[in-house]
Design a protein around this motif. Structure first.
Motif, PDB file in Angstrom:
ATOM      1  N   UNK A  27     -32.943  -3.042 -51.605  1.00 25.85           N
ATOM      2  CA  UNK A  27     -32.026  -1.709 -52.103  1.00 25.85           C
ATOM      3  C   UNK A  27     -30.977  -1.251 -51.137  1.00 25.85           C
ATOM      4  N   UNK A  28     -31.084  -1.467 -49.946  1.00 21.58           N
ATOM      5  CA  UNK A  28     -30.380  -0.968 -48.820  1.00 21.58           C
ATOM      6  C   UNK A  28     -29.018  -1.890 -49.113  1.00 21.58           C
ATOM      7  N   UNK A  29     -29.158  -3.094 -49.507  1.00 13.88           N
ATOM      8  CA  UNK A  29     -27.714  -3.735 -49.828  1.00 13.88           C
ATOM      9  C   UNK A  29     -27.039  -3.184 -51.060  1.00 13.88           C
ATOM     10  N   UNK A  30     -27.648  -2.282 -51.611  1.00 15.38           N
ATOM     11  CA  UNK A  30     -26.848  -1.968 -53.064  1.00 15.38           C
ATOM     12  C   UNK A  30     -26.231  -0.495 -52.506  1.00 15.38           C
ATOM     13  N   UNK A  31     -26.406   0.215 -51.559  1.00 13.52           N
ATOM     14  CA  UNK A  31     -25.879   1.183 -50.959  1.00 13.52           C
ATOM     15  C   UNK A  31     -24.211   1.189 -51.065  1.00 13.52           C
ATOM     16  N   UNK A  32     -23.552   2.129 -51.811  1.00 15.05           N
ATOM     17  CA  UNK A  32     -22.180   2.214 -51.719  1.00 15.05           C
ATOM     18  C   UNK A  32     -21.685   3.079 -50.850  1.00 15.05           C
ATOM     19  N   UNK A  33     -20.644   3.081 -50.204  1.00 14.27           N
ATOM     20  CA  UNK A  33     -20.122   3.878 -49.423  1.00 14.27           C
ATOM     21  C   UNK A  33     -18.533   4.545 -49.815  1.00 14.27           C
ATOM     22  N   UNK A  34     -18.421   5.618 -49.359  1.00 13.44           N
ATOM     23  CA  UNK A  34     -17.148   6.173 -49.680  1.00 13.44           C
ATOM     24  C   UNK A  34     -15.917   5.294 -49.359  1.00 13.44           C
ATOM     25  N   UNK A  35     -14.482   5.414 -49.952  1.00 14.82           N
ATOM     26  CA  UNK A  35     -13.488   4.444 -49.477  1.00 14.82           C
ATOM     27  C   UNK A  35     -12.157   5.249 -49.808  1.00 14.82           C
ATOM     28  N   UNK A  36     -11.094   5.098 -48.931  1.00 15.97           N
ATOM     29  CA  UNK A  36      -9.829   5.352 -49.229  1.00 15.97           C
ATOM     30  C   UNK A  36      -8.814   4.524 -48.682  1.00 15.97           C
ATOM     31  N   UNK A  37      -7.639   4.529 -49.472  1.00 16.49           N
ATOM     32  CA  UNK A  37      -6.493   3.615 -48.843  1.00 16.49           C
ATOM     33  C   UNK A  37      -5.330   4.466 -49.252  1.00 16.49           C
ATOM     34  N   UNK A  38      -4.229   4.329 -48.220  1.00 17.60           N
ATOM     35  CA  UNK A  38      -3.021   5.216 -48.117  1.00 17.60           C
ATOM     36  C   UNK A  38      -1.785   4.125 -48.519  1.00 17.60           C
ATOM     37  N   UNK A  39      -1.068   4.758 -49.400  1.00 16.82           N
ATOM     38  CA  UNK A  39      -0.011   4.154 -49.918  1.00 16.82           C
ATOM     39  C   UNK A  39       1.209   4.408 -48.908  1.00 16.82           C
ATOM     40  N   UNK A  40       2.308   3.607 -49.124  1.00 12.24           N
ATOM     41  CA  UNK A  40       3.579   3.833 -48.253  1.00 12.24           C
ATOM     42  C   UNK A  40       4.013   5.045 -48.201  1.00 12.24           C
ATOM     43  N   UNK A  41       4.190   5.881 -48.912  1.00 15.85           N
ATOM     44  CA  UNK A  41       4.605   7.043 -48.978  1.00 15.85           C
ATOM     45  C   UNK A  41       3.769   8.269 -48.437  1.00 15.85           C
ATOM     46  N   UNK A  51     -15.082   9.199 -52.908  1.00 11.03           N
ATOM     47  CA  UNK A  51     -16.170   9.980 -52.351  1.00 11.03           C
ATOM     48  C   UNK A  51     -17.725   9.684 -52.950  1.00 11.03           C
ATOM     49  N   UNK A  52     -18.406   9.135 -52.371  1.00 10.70           N
ATOM     50  CA  UNK A  52     -19.884   8.552 -52.876  1.00 10.70           C
ATOM     51  C   UNK A  52     -21.048   9.706 -52.314  1.00 10.70           C
ATOM     52  N   UNK A  53     -21.539  10.290 -52.969  1.00 12.51           N
ATOM     53  CA  UNK A  53     -22.616  11.425 -52.779  1.00 12.51           C
ATOM     54  C   UNK A  53     -23.790  11.213 -53.330  1.00 12.51           C
ATOM     55  N   UNK A  54     -24.892  11.312 -52.823  1.00  9.21           N
ATOM     56  CA  UNK A  54     -26.309  11.131 -53.355  1.00  9.21           C
ATOM     57  C   UNK A  54     -26.509  12.416 -54.184  1.00  9.21           C
ATOM     58  N   UNK A  55     -27.394  12.299 -55.082  1.00  7.65           N
ATOM     59  CA  UNK A  55     -27.861  13.302 -55.997  1.00  7.65           C
ATOM     60  C   UNK A  55     -28.579  14.257 -54.975  1.00  7.65           C
ATOM     61  N   UNK A  56     -28.783  15.888 -55.257  1.00  9.68           N
ATOM     62  CA  UNK A  56     -29.479  16.554 -54.388  1.00  9.68           C
ATOM     63  C   UNK A  56     -30.974  16.313 -54.603  1.00  9.68           C
ATOM     64  N   UNK A  57     -31.337  16.196 -55.998  1.00  8.79           N
ATOM     65  CA  UNK A  57     -32.883  16.263 -56.138  1.00  8.79           C
ATOM     66  C   UNK A  57     -33.031  15.425 -57.428  1.00  8.79           C
TER      67      UNK A  57
END
Length: 440
Positions: free
Chosen positions: A105-119, A126-132
Motif C-alpha cells: 500500500x505504500x506504493x499507492x500513496x499519492x502526492x500533491x503536484x503542480x505545474x506552471x504555465x508560460x504566463x 493538493x492531496x490530504x489524508x482524512x483526519x479520522x
C-alpha cells in the motif's frame, strides 16, 4: 451429518445461457422495511442520547453487562496485552502479513503536484489524508483479524491522524487476535460496540466516540443498512454483498485444488458464490467429483453445501476466449486465472476486484498475506469499483493560481461561457480582471 451437492451445470452454447447466468448472479441486498425502520430508530436514539444509547443497545443486543461507556472502551495497553495472549506463531503471522500489506500500500500513496504555465499560472492538486477514519470489525466467533489489517493499514499509510475501531463483544466474548491485529496495525482507539448503533456513533459522534470522516469495514445487514443511511454525513467504503470467486481453468490444474478454491469462498456464507468456467467438459466432471469427495471433510460443510447448491455453478464454454468473455460479464470479486500462461490473458480482463494469476496462486493468499487489499467490490460492481486502498483515505483539492496575464486570458473565455449561461455575476467577476478592461 450427511451433505451432498447438486451444483448447477451451465453451457455457454445453450440458447438460454444468458438468462440462466443472470438468474444465477442476481442478488438482492436491499433491507426489508422492518430492518430499515429499526436502523433509523437506532440512529435517531444515538444522535439524541449519545453514550447512554450505546450502553443501552450494547446491553440489549450483545448481552454485555456494561454500566457505562467506560466499560466499552479499550485503551492501548489492552491492545498490547492481546499481543502477549496470542501464540508466537500467530503473532509472527500477523506481523508478516501486516508488513506485506504495508509495503504494497505504500506504493499507492499519492502526492500533491503542480505545474506552471508560460504566463505564470499555476495549476495542481493538493492531496490530504482524512483526519479520522472509523473501522467496523465484526465481533465474537465470526471475527476477522485480517480485515483489521486490510482496513487500518491503508488508512495509516495514507496519513490518517486517528483510526477508531468499533468491535462488538457479544456476551463479553473478546477475540484476542482481533485486538492484536489492531495493535500491530496502529489503531488508535477501540470501542466494544457494534451494529447500527456503532455506525451511528462513528457518523455523528457521541460524548465519548469521536465523529469520523469515513467508515470502512464489513458487517451484517444492520451495519450495511446503517452505512447507507449515514452516507453523506460521512464517507463509506462500499455496501458489500456475499463473497464470490470465479475460477477460469484450462483443465490442467489438479481438480482437488480447484474444488478447495471454490470451497474457500463458499464457506463464508450460504449466500456466497463459487463458479468454475472451463472449456473442458471432462475436467468439470472431475471437479464435481472432487467437490463430492472433499465436502464431507470440511468443518463448515453445511454452509458450503448450501452455497454450492444455491449459487454455485460449473460453466462449460467453447474455448478460453469465451471463458474470458464470461468472466468479464460476471465481473467477479475474486478471479483466479488457473491457466498455463495467465499473463497472456491478463490484458483481456476488464472487470475483476482481484486477479490471481496461475495454478499456484490461491485466492486464500490474497485474503491474508499476499499484500493487496482483500476488501473488494462484489455483485458485479467491479465494473466501476476498485479494491480498498490508500486513495480511499486521501482527498484531493484542486489548486488554481492565476497570474495577472493568465487571469486576463482566461477571463475572456469564462466571460463568453458565463454569459451563455445567463450568469452575469460570473461573467463580470471574470471581466474585472481582464487587462485594460476593468470596471465593466
Amino acid at each position: 451429518m450427511t451433505v451432498s451437492t447438486a451444483i448447477a451445470r451451465l453451457n455457454a452454447a445453450d440458447q438460454d445461457f444468458a438468462r440462466h447466468l443472470d438468474h444465477l448472479l442476481s442478488w438482492e441486498s436491499v433491507s426489508d422495511d422492518a430492518v430499515n425502520q429499526r436502523v433509523l430508530d437506532i440512529i435517531k436514539a444515538v444522535r439524541e442520547r449519545g453514550d447512554a444509547a450505546l450502553v443501552e443497545f450494547t446491553q440489549r443486543f450483545d448481552g454485555v453487562d456494561a454500566k457505562s461507556i467506560d466499560d466499552l472502551i479499550l485503551d492501548r495497553a489492552r491492545l498490547e496485552l492481546a499481543l502477549t495472549r496470542i501464540t508466537a506463531a500467530q503473532r509472527e503471522a500477523l506481523e508478516k502479513a501486516a508488513n506485506r500489506v504495508r509495503i504494497y500500500h505504500e506504493r499507492q500513496k499519492q502526492d500533491s503536484w503542480q505545474y506552471t504555465e508560460a504566463d505564470g499560472t499555476v495549476l495542481g492538486q493538493k492531496v490530504t489524508p482524512l483526519d479520522r477514519a472509523g473501522l467496523y470489525v465484526p465481533g465474537g466467533k465470526a471475527s476477522y483479524p485480517s480485515s483489521v489489517l486490510m482496513n487500518a493499514i491503508p488508512a495509516k499509510v495514507a496519513g490518517v491522524t486517528e483510526v477508531v475501531m468499533v468491535v462488538p463483544t457479544p456476551r463479553g466474548e473478546v477475540n484476542e487476535l482481533v485486538l492484536a491485529a489492531a495493535c500491530i496495525a496502529g489503531v488508535d482507539r477501540v470501542f466494544t460496540v457494534g451494529g447500527a448503533q456503532a455506525v451511528a456513533a462513528l457518523a455523528y459522534g457521541t460524548e465519548s466516540v469521536p465523529q469520523v470522516d469515513k467508515i470502512v469495514g464489513p458487517g451484517n445487514i444492520y451495519v450495511a443498512t446503517a452505512k447507507r443511511h449515514v452516507f453523506g454525513q460521512v464517507g463509506i467504503d462500499m455496501i458489500a454483498g456475499p463473497s464470490e470467486i470465479l475460477v477460469v481453468c484450462d483443465g490442467q490444474t489438479d481438480p482437488d485444488w480447484i474444488a478447495m478454491d471454490l470451497f474457500s469462498q463458499a464457506e463464508h456464507d450460504e449466500d456466497a458464490q463459487a463458479i468454475l468456467v472451463s472449456p473442458d467438459a471432462e475436467f468439470l466432471d472431475r471437479v464435481a467429483a472432487s467437490i463430492d469427495k472433499l465436502l464431507p471433510t470440511m468443518e463448515r460443510a453445511e454452509i458450503i453445501e448450501k452455497s454450492i447448491n444455491g449459487r454455485g455453478a460449473l460453466i462449460q464454454v467453447r474455448d478460453m476466449q469465451q471463458a474470458i468473455e464470461v468472466a468479464n460479464r460476471i465481473a467477479p470479486e475474486h478471479l483466479e486465472l488457473s491457466v498455463a500462461d495467465p499473463q497472456a490473458w491478463l490484458p483481456q480482463i476488464r472487470h475483476a476486484g482481484a486477479i490471481f494469476m496461475g495454478r499456484h496462486t490461491s485466492e486464500a493468499l490474497g485474503d491474508y498475506c499476499a499484500g493487496p487489499n482483500h476488501v473488494l467490490p462484489t455483485s458485479g460492481t467491479a465494473r466501476f469499483s476498485s479494491p480498498l486502498g490508500v486513495y480511499d483515505f486521501q482527498k484531493r483539492s484542486s489548486i488554481i493560481f492565476c497570474s495577472e496575464q493568465g487571469a486576463s486570458e482566461l477571463g475572456h473565455t469564462a466571460s463568453v461561457l458565463a454569459r451563455g449561461e445567463s450568469l452575469t455575476a460570473h461573467a463580470r467577476s471574470a471581466e474585472y480582471r481582464i487587462l485594460n478592461e476593468k470596471g465593466n
